[in-house]
Design an enzyme around this catalytic site. Structure first.
Site, PDB file in Angstrom:
ATOM      1  N   CYS A   1     -12.131   2.234 -28.948  1.00 46.44           N
ATOM      2  CA  CYS A   1     -13.439   2.821 -29.287  1.00 46.44           C
ATOM      3  C   CYS A   1     -14.299   3.045 -28.052  1.00 46.44           C
ATOM      4  CB  CYS A   1     -14.138   1.937 -30.309  1.00 46.44           C
ATOM      5  SG  CYS A   1     -13.246   2.002 -31.857  1.00 46.44           S
ATOM      6  N   GLU A   2     -13.825   3.899 -27.160  1.00 47.65           N
ATOM      7  CA  GLU A   2     -14.600   4.331 -25.992  1.00 47.65           C
ATOM      8  C   GLU A   2     -14.201   5.762 -25.675  1.00 47.65           C
ATOM      9  OE1 GLU A   2     -15.439   2.201 -22.555  1.00 47.65           O
ATOM     10  OE2 GLU A   2     -15.191   0.226 -23.465  1.00 47.65           O
TER      11      GLU A   2
ATOM     12  N   PRO B   1       4.849  -4.816  -0.474  1.00 49.47           N
ATOM     13  CA  PRO B   1       4.485  -3.737  -1.404  1.00 49.47           C
ATOM     14  C   PRO B   1       4.611  -4.178  -2.857  1.00 49.47           C
ATOM     15  CG  PRO B   1       6.538  -3.252  -0.220  1.00 49.47           C
ATOM     16  CD  PRO B   1       6.209  -4.673   0.020  1.00 49.47           C
ATOM     17  N   GLY B   2       3.835  -3.535  -3.698  1.00 48.14           N
ATOM     18  CA  GLY B   2       3.937  -3.751  -5.134  1.00 48.14           C
ATOM     19  C   GLY B   2       4.346  -2.451  -5.809  1.00 48.14           C
TER      20      GLY B   2
ATOM     21  N   GLY C   1       0.768  -1.240   0.000  1.00 51.00           N
ATOM     22  CA  GLY C   1       0.000   0.000   0.000  1.00 51.00           C
ATOM     23  C   GLY C   1       0.795   1.283   0.000  1.00 51.00           C
TER      24      GLY C   1
END
Ligand code: LLP
Length: 416
Positions: free
Chosen positions: A337-338, A269-270, A228
């Site tokens: 396509c958004e 942690p990442g 985190g």
């Protein structure tokens, strides 16, 4: 850890990144070993003086050299699926250095982890019971929900009463009852309160709850404080302040360790380890004047970096090809396509021209690992910039033809 009030920094010189874009094309993720190393050392310094071991939350970025680099530092892995666990094992991470934290685990997943000698981290009472029934007398870790959640967006807050994660602390009696019924040894107590946290106080509040409960687990050898730790994504945002963190978090942990010398800590942690190590290189193919804004259209998009779309996340963008151009506001978009396919809205960038290479910064965590082939666009290439500063292609670009061939081959023909 030095404070940083300037803009987020590129992980490698701009000429190196431009040369990679020219040699290997775009879109391409580039990861710097030097930055992964730097962050690993920062983490070690931040927790200096404690009996602590580190696991890398590999969901942030499972690229093999990242896991290997951290493995050389003695880091294990937090794995949240059988795929992640098998991946880490194949990269030589020893089973005892892996924690299997799949949530809503199936029986099959439970058996797979057990068969590989990996400790399971269980956050659901019914799973604990099923585990006890299947493997009485085993060692296990339990994930608590210490009530205090935090995070950069509601989607990533993983403690408190609105989240599916962890055993609520008021169910600890039931947890202990199940453990004793099946002679389970709860060797680890775990929490993970959320992701992208820059406030020391938020960690301190949750840790206080978990540490107050930990002595009830009389077989516990370690307390895992989760991941985190955030990084500054925006200009002007600051890193976690070392002095404040040491006063708010490390000092109470250190006191606790003196009072409970049989307990050590784990941290997983990442983002902190990999976000700043990565950039996504994209080429602008279309500059388009809309009626109210100017669009810088690139060859990447939400399929390849979904964080801005899902979390409204800010990623700093550098125009590597024209760093000294006059600043103009752009909506930097992808090719999906958004309408939500936007990497940055109304962002001041040095004059963007068709053909320019943009670097999307701090994309080394939850970039490629969350990428999809939506709209049937192949994934980006990945390049590892080793400590020798030599670029190595980790994953070559797949042509549209090869991608369609491979993807279609995964489908079986339906008899008509
Ligand atoms: N441990 C557990 C059990 C986790 O679930 C996570 C992340 C971590 C550790 C590592 O958290 P970190 O240190 O990276 O904050 N996709 C989101 C982040 C989701 C994180 C999910 N769990 C994003 O792009 O911001």
């Amino acid at each position: 850890m030095a404070e940083r009030t300037s803009a987020p920094a590129l992980p490698a010189p701009s000429e190196t990144l431009l040369a990679i874009a020219d040699a290997h094309g775009t879109p391409t993720y580039v990861y710097s070993e030097r930055v992964v190393e730097r962050q690993a050392r920062k983490l070690e310094q931040l927790f200096d003086g404690l009996d602590v071991s580190f696991l890398y939350a590999m969901k942030a970025n499972p690229a093999p050299p990242i896991i290997e680099t951290l493995g050389r530092h003695g880091f294990g892995v937090d794995a949240v699926s059988p795929g992640e666990m098998l991946w880490a094992l194949r990269l030589g991470i020893a089973p005892e250095r892996i924690l299997f934290s799949a949530n809503m685990m199936t029986d099959d997943e439970m058996h797979t982890a057990q068969a590989h000698g990996v400790v399971l981290n269980i956050g659901e009472l019914t799973r604990l019971e099923r585990y006890g029934r299947a493997y009485p007398g085993s060692e296990v870790c339990v994930r608590l929900n210490p009530k205090h959640g935090a995070g950069h967006h509601a989607h990533v807050v993983t403690a408190g009463d609105r989240t599916k994660f962890g055993i609520p602390v008021e169910q600890i009696d039931d947890t202990l009852r199940i453990a004793s019924e099946y002679d389970l040894k709860i060797v680890g107590v775990h929490q993970h309160i959320g992701s992208g946290i820059l406030s020391s106080q938020q960690f301190a509040d949750a840790i206080a709850v978990t540490l107050a409960e930990a002595p009830r687990f009389t077989d516990a050898r370690w307390v895992n404080l989760g991941g985190g730790l955030g990084i500054p994504y925006r200009p002007g945002e600051e890193e976690i302040d070392v002095d404040t963190f040491r006063a708010d978090v490390i000092a109470p942990l250190s006191d606790y360790q003196h009072a409970h010398p049989h307990l050590s800590f784990r941290l997983e942690p990442g983002r902190f380890l990999t976000a700043q190590a990565g950039v996504l290189l994209a080429r602008v193919n279309t500059v388009k004047e809309g009626s109210r804004r100017t669009f810088a259209g690139t060859d990447t998009g939400m399929g390849q970096l979904v964080r801005p779309t899902v979390y409204d996340a800010y990623h700093h963008i550098a125009n590597l090809s024209n760093p000294d151009g006059a600043l103009q506001p752009y909506d930097v978009t992808g090719n999906i396509c958004e309408t939500g396919d936007v990497l940055a809205r109304e962002r001041a960038l040095p004059d963007v021209r068709e053909g320019d290479v943009l670097a999307v910064l701090d994309a080394g965590a939850y970039g490629m690992s969350m990428a999809s082939t939506y709209n049937l666009r192949p994934l980006p290439a990945e390049v590892w910039l080793g400590a020798d500063d030599v670029p190595h292609v980790l994953r070559a670009r797949e042509s549209d033809e090869a991608f369609v061939e491979r993807t279609m081959a995964g489908y079986r023909p339906v008899a008509q």
